[in-house]
Write a protein that holds these residues in place. Structure first.
Motif, PDB file in Angstrom:
ATOM      1  N   CYS A 137      34.579  40.764  92.593  1.00 20.09           N
ATOM      2  CA  CYS A 137      34.640  41.471  91.279  1.00 20.09           C
ATOM      3  C   CYS A 137      36.133  41.097  92.079  1.00 20.09           C
ATOM      4  CB  CYS A 137      34.911  43.066  91.400  1.00 20.09           C
ATOM      5  SG  CYS A 137      36.067  43.895  90.594  1.00 20.09           S
ATOM      6  N   ARG A 161      22.799  52.548  82.444  1.00 18.41           N
ATOM      7  CA  ARG A 161      23.693  52.134  83.467  1.00 18.41           C
ATOM      8  C   ARG A 161      23.947  53.228  85.014  1.00 18.41           C
ATOM      9  NH1 ARG A 161      29.283  49.092  82.346  1.00 18.41           N
ATOM     10  NH2 ARG A 161      28.090  48.593  81.035  1.00 18.41           N
ATOM     11  N   TYR A 196      28.091  45.653  86.969  1.00 20.46           N
ATOM     12  CA  TYR A 196      29.719  45.842  86.638  1.00 20.46           C
ATOM     13  C   TYR A 196      29.918  46.745  87.893  1.00 20.46           C
ATOM     14  CZ  TYR A 196      26.929  45.851  81.872  1.00 20.46           C
ATOM     15  OH  TYR A 196      25.997  45.692  81.141  1.00 20.46           O
ATOM     16  N   TRP A 253      36.216  48.067  83.261  1.00 14.51           N
ATOM     17  CA  TRP A 253      35.064  47.648  83.760  1.00 14.51           C
ATOM     18  C   TRP A 253      34.823  46.534  83.357  1.00 14.51           C
ATOM     19  CZ3 TRP A 253      30.844  51.069  85.097  1.00 14.51           C
ATOM     20  CH2 TRP A 253      31.323  52.462  85.523  1.00 14.51           C
ATOM     21  N   GLN A 293      33.000  42.717  82.608  1.00 15.78           N
ATOM     22  CA  GLN A 293      32.222  42.031  81.616  1.00 15.78           C
ATOM     23  C   GLN A 293      30.330  42.334  82.672  1.00 15.78           C
ATOM     24  OE1 GLN A 293      32.497  41.701  78.411  1.00 15.78           O
ATOM     25  NE2 GLN A 293      34.138  42.608  79.223  1.00 15.78           N
ATOM     26  N   GLY A 294      30.088  42.325  83.717  1.00 14.85           N
ATOM     27  CA  GLY A 294      29.191  42.328  84.112  1.00 14.85           C
ATOM     28  C   GLY A 294      28.395  40.972  85.068  1.00 14.85           C
TER      29      GLY A 294
END
Length: 123
Positions: free
Chosen positions: A22, A45, A95, A113, A115-116
């Motif tokens: 990330c 989630r 995420y 957050w 976008q995954g």
């Protein structure tokens, strides 16, 4: 506001490994906790793991503890999730999240957050 971009997802066989990354932009990356959450189709989630702002404390859900390892490199504004012994039930969109506090345990503790990235584990 921190911008987050996940990478490293993919398709793997049961028992295999993946490493998610990330990458964050913004000056507050090292100030707050970071976390990983996942969402399987048709489900809410869920919390996976989090790491404190200095990286000296980590927390895991029971379902991944002992198999996943969260880490962060504040010099590179990057967080990682090493996932070993993957199982089909780990299949989900993962995420990354940037916290609004120095420690985070629930979605409410995180304000930004990504976008995954999709992780699929075949049996």
């Amino acid at each position: 506001q921190v911008q987050l971009v996940e990478s490293g997802g993919g398709l793997v066989q049961a028992g295999g490994s993946l490493r998610l990354s990330c990458a964050a932009s913004g000056r507050t990356f090292s100030t707050y906790a970071m976390g990983w959450f996942r969402q399987a189709p048709g489900k809410k989630r869920d919390f996976v793991a989090s790491i404190s702002w200095r990286g000296d404390s980590t927390y895991y859900s029971h379902s991944v503890e002992g198999r996943f390892t969260i880490s962060r490199d504040n010099a590179k504004n990057t967080m990682y999730l090493q996932m070993n012994s993957l199982q089909p039930e780990d299949t989900a969109v993962y995420y990354c999240a940037h916290g609004s506090r120095k420690y985070g345990f629930t979605a409410a503790d995180f304000g930004s957050w990504g976008q995954g990235t999709q992780v699929a584990v075949s049996s």
